[in-house]
Design a protein around this motif. Structure first.
Motif, mmCIF file in Angstrom:
data_model
loop_
_atom_site.group_PDB
_atom_site.id
_atom_site.type_symbol
_atom_site.label_atom_id
_atom_site.label_comp_id
_atom_site.label_asym_id
_atom_site.label_seq_id
_atom_site.Cartn_x
_atom_site.Cartn_y
_atom_site.Cartn_z
ATOM 1 N N LEU A 40 79.840 73.351 59.880
ATOM 2 C CA LEU A 40 79.734 74.805 60.026
ATOM 3 C C LEU A 40 78.503 75.175 60.851
ATOM 4 C CD1 LEU A 40 80.705 75.956 56.419
ATOM 5 C CD2 LEU A 40 82.084 76.188 58.496
ATOM 6 N N ARG A 41 77.398 74.508 60.590
ATOM 7 C CA ARG A 41 76.179 74.774 61.350
ATOM 8 C C ARG A 41 76.390 74.465 62.829
ATOM 9 N NH1 ARG A 41 71.940 72.561 63.634
ATOM 10 N NH2 ARG A 41 72.548 70.417 63.231
ATOM 11 N N LEU A 42 76.981 73.309 63.101
ATOM 12 C CA LEU A 42 77.212 72.900 64.493
ATOM 13 C C LEU A 42 78.209 73.824 65.189
ATOM 14 C CD1 LEU A 42 77.292 69.042 63.972
ATOM 15 C CD2 LEU A 42 75.461 70.369 65.037
ATOM 16 N N LEU A 43 79.246 74.242 64.486
ATOM 17 C CA LEU A 43 80.185 75.200 65.076
ATOM 18 C C LEU A 43 79.471 76.498 65.427
ATOM 19 C CD1 LEU A 43 83.331 74.663 62.820
ATOM 20 C CD2 LEU A 43 83.176 74.192 65.282
ATOM 21 N N GLY A 44 78.542 76.907 64.583
ATOM 22 C CA GLY A 44 77.748 78.105 64.883
ATOM 23 C C GLY A 44 76.903 77.918 66.130
ATOM 24 N N VAL A 45 76.289 76.752 66.272
ATOM 25 C CA VAL A 45 75.506 76.467 67.481
ATOM 26 C C VAL A 45 76.402 76.580 68.713
ATOM 27 C CG1 VAL A 45 74.266 74.653 68.745
ATOM 28 C CG2 VAL A 45 73.772 75.041 66.322
ATOM 29 N N LEU A 76 82.821 82.018 60.455
ATOM 30 C CA LEU A 76 81.701 81.237 59.933
ATOM 31 C C LEU A 76 80.894 82.006 58.894
ATOM 32 C CD1 LEU A 76 80.479 79.565 63.239
ATOM 33 C CD2 LEU A 76 81.742 78.474 61.360
ATOM 34 N N LEU A 77 80.919 83.322 58.975
ATOM 35 C CA LEU A 77 80.204 84.129 57.981
ATOM 36 C C LEU A 77 80.840 84.015 56.601
ATOM 37 C CD1 LEU A 77 79.451 87.368 60.020
ATOM 38 C CD2 LEU A 77 77.826 85.603 59.285
ATOM 39 N N ARG A 78 82.165 83.838 56.570
ATOM 40 C CA ARG A 78 82.902 83.698 55.312
ATOM 41 C C ARG A 78 83.879 82.534 55.443
ATOM 42 N NH1 ARG A 78 86.078 88.198 54.333
ATOM 43 N NH2 ARG A 78 86.056 88.646 56.523
ATOM 44 N N PRO A 79 83.360 81.305 55.508
ATOM 45 C CA PRO A 79 84.247 80.166 55.771
ATOM 46 C C PRO A 79 85.307 79.947 54.696
ATOM 47 C CG PRO A 79 82.047 79.422 55.179
ATOM 48 C CD PRO A 79 81.975 80.897 55.338
ATOM 49 N N ASN A 80 85.014 80.290 53.463
ATOM 50 C CA ASN A 80 86.021 80.108 52.405
ATOM 51 C C ASN A 80 87.200 81.053 52.571
ATOM 52 O OD1 ASN A 80 84.505 78.073 51.251
ATOM 53 N ND2 ASN A 80 83.436 79.461 49.876
ATOM 54 N N ALA A 81 86.983 82.142 53.286
ATOM 55 C CA ALA A 81 88.074 83.086 53.547
ATOM 56 C C ALA A 81 88.893 82.687 54.775
ATOM 57 C CB ALA A 81 87.510 84.497 53.737
ATOM 58 N N HIS A 82 88.376 81.746 55.550
ATOM 59 C CA HIS A 82 89.042 81.345 56.806
ATOM 60 C C HIS A 82 89.098 79.828 56.961
ATOM 61 C CE1 HIS A 82 88.780 85.515 58.105
ATOM 62 N NE2 HIS A 82 87.525 85.497 57.700
#
Length: 120
Positions: A40-45, A76-82
């Motif tokens: 998730l961090r890397l996807l954000g980068v 990415l802000l709500r990964p459990n929802a997506h």
């Protein structure tokens, strides 16, 4: 010069995601807290670096799905929802983007240059 560094960061970060997730299936990925968090961090980068690229650079690399990268921060802000969007980004979008950047590096190497532009 900055563009080359940004494209290099996107490519390297994408490769890191590939390495982290290549042997995991979807269930294993979501069960692995550390791998999931780092991915998730890397996807954000990748997403935020892609967003910050100048528009004219993105236009020169039309095969890359810039719209998908632009939409990813919301997931990415709500990964459990997506979870599906996260999984697709990690297993399809990131590897495809890496391959496209490798191809573009051959076709338009000047975009990837880390040397300052020469002035005459």
């Amino acid at each position: 010069m900055l563009t080359g560094a940004m494209l290099g960061l996107i490519q390297q970060t994408g490769m890191d995601i590939v390495v982290l997730t290549e042997e995991l299936d979807e269930q294993e990925f979501f069960a692995s807290r550390l791998t999931r968090q780092e991915t998730l961090r890397l996807l954000g980068v990748m997403a935020y670096t892609a967003r910050d690229l100048p528009a004219q650079v993105r236009e020169q690399l039309p095969e890359i799905d810039w719209a998908a990268w632009a939409a990813l921060p919301d997931a990415l802000l709500r990964p459990n929802a997506h979870p599906l969007r996260i999984w697709v980004a990690a297993r399809e979008l990131a590897p495809r983007t890496v391959q496209q950047l490798i191809d573009y590096r051959r076709a338009v190497p000047e975009l990837f240059s880390l040397a300052p532009p020469q002035r005459i």
